[in-house]
Design a protein around this motif. Structure first.
Motif, PDB file in Angstrom:
ATOM      1  N   ILE A 108     138.205 103.529  52.447  1.00  0.00           N
ATOM      2  CA  ILE A 108     138.129 103.119  53.895  1.00  0.00           C
ATOM      3  C   ILE A 108     138.138 103.163  55.595  1.00  0.00           C
ATOM      4  O   ILE A 108     138.994 103.881  55.503  1.00  0.00           O
ATOM      5  N   LEU A 128     138.949  98.346  59.664  1.00  0.00           N
ATOM      6  CA  LEU A 128     139.226  96.277  59.057  1.00  0.00           C
ATOM      7  C   LEU A 128     139.295  95.923  59.764  1.00  0.00           C
ATOM      8  O   LEU A 128     139.823  95.873  61.190  1.00  0.00           O
ATOM      9  N   ILE A 179     137.697  92.152  55.481  1.00  0.00           N
ATOM     10  CA  ILE A 179     137.156  93.104  55.413  1.00  0.00           C
ATOM     11  C   ILE A 179     137.330  94.765  56.113  1.00  0.00           C
ATOM     12  O   ILE A 179     137.079  94.484  56.940  1.00  0.00           O
ATOM     13  N   ASN A 210     135.105  98.603  56.105  1.00  0.00           N
ATOM     14  CA  ASN A 210     134.025 100.043  56.092  1.00  0.00           C
ATOM     15  C   ASN A 210     134.394 100.375  55.200  1.00  0.00           C
ATOM     16  O   ASN A 210     135.424 100.916  55.260  1.00  0.00           O
ATOM     17  N   TRP A 238     127.699 104.561  53.336  1.00  0.00           N
ATOM     18  CA  TRP A 238     128.158 103.852  54.054  1.00  0.00           C
ATOM     19  C   TRP A 238     128.030 102.288  53.385  1.00  0.00           C
ATOM     20  O   TRP A 238     127.194 101.990  53.113  1.00  0.00           O
ATOM     21  N   GLU A 269     130.506  98.005  53.494  1.00  0.00           N
ATOM     22  CA  GLU A 269     131.509  97.054  53.703  1.00  0.00           C
ATOM     23  C   GLU A 269     132.025  96.560  52.167  1.00  0.00           C
ATOM     24  O   GLU A 269     130.836  96.300  51.454  1.00  0.00           O
ATOM     25  N   SER A 298     131.327  94.012  46.609  1.00  0.00           N
ATOM     26  CA  SER A 298     131.274  95.577  48.127  1.00  0.00           C
ATOM     27  C   SER A 298     129.686  95.153  48.177  1.00  0.00           C
ATOM     28  O   SER A 298     128.747  95.534  47.130  1.00  0.00           O
TER      29      SER A 298
END
Length: 166
Positions: A116, A119, A128, A130, A137, A139, A159
């Motif tokens: 991660i 955020l 949330i 990424n 990639w 989210e 996700s």
């Protein structure tokens, strides 16, 4: 002879005055054009600023700073609202150290696994983030909770995985 000299001086002075008048007028017109151009640029910049401020206001609808319910929740729980984002970020970054990648990401990444990166705290219950494995990639929507002892727990709600080449 003197009359001719005065006539020539008068004509010469008139020509000088005419040249100065035309030159001054050209300079004034040039400055007026430059002023109008600057006014138009200023007006366009002000419109862009207003649009950016409106976009920022729209983007902060889902943020901890503008959420009165979240503020009341943290206050009643004895948690410092100003430190919540840091606590959540630290927790997520610690999870990145897990073998195979961050366990809050539902996918199996290549190499080191999914990590991660960033955020955004949406409210007092959701965030949330990424993630990436340097190839793909995605989210992730995460629900977080602080228990009565202010211990943090997180659960992945949903996700989405993207391929960087699509």
């Amino acid at each position: 002879m003197k009359r001719n000299l005065y006539l020539y001086l008068f004509i010469f002075a008139s020509l000088i005055a005419l040249i100065l008048y035309v030159n001054g007028r050209n300079i004034q017109e040039s400055q007026d054009r430059a002023y109008r151009t600057l006014e138009e640029k200023l007006e366009n910049t002000q419109k862009q600023l207003e649009a950016a401020q409106a976009a920022k206001a729209d983007a902060t609808v889902f943020s901890l700073d503008n959420n009165e319910e979240a503020y009341n929740y943290f206050e009643s729980s004895g948690l410092d609202r100003n430190k919540i984002e840091t606590v959540l970020q630290d927790y997520l970054l610690e999870q990145n150290l897990t073998d195979g990648g961050n366990p809050l990401v539902d996918y199996i990444g290549e190499g080191r696994g999914y990590q991660i990166n960033d955020l955004q705290v949406l409210n007092h219950k959701w965030l949330i983030a990424n993630f990436t494995d340097n190839t793909n990639w995605g989210e992730v929507l995460i629900q977080y909770n602080f228990d009565e002892n202010n211990n943090l727990s997180m659960q992945t709600l949903k996700s989405v995985l993207y391929n960087k080449y699509r």
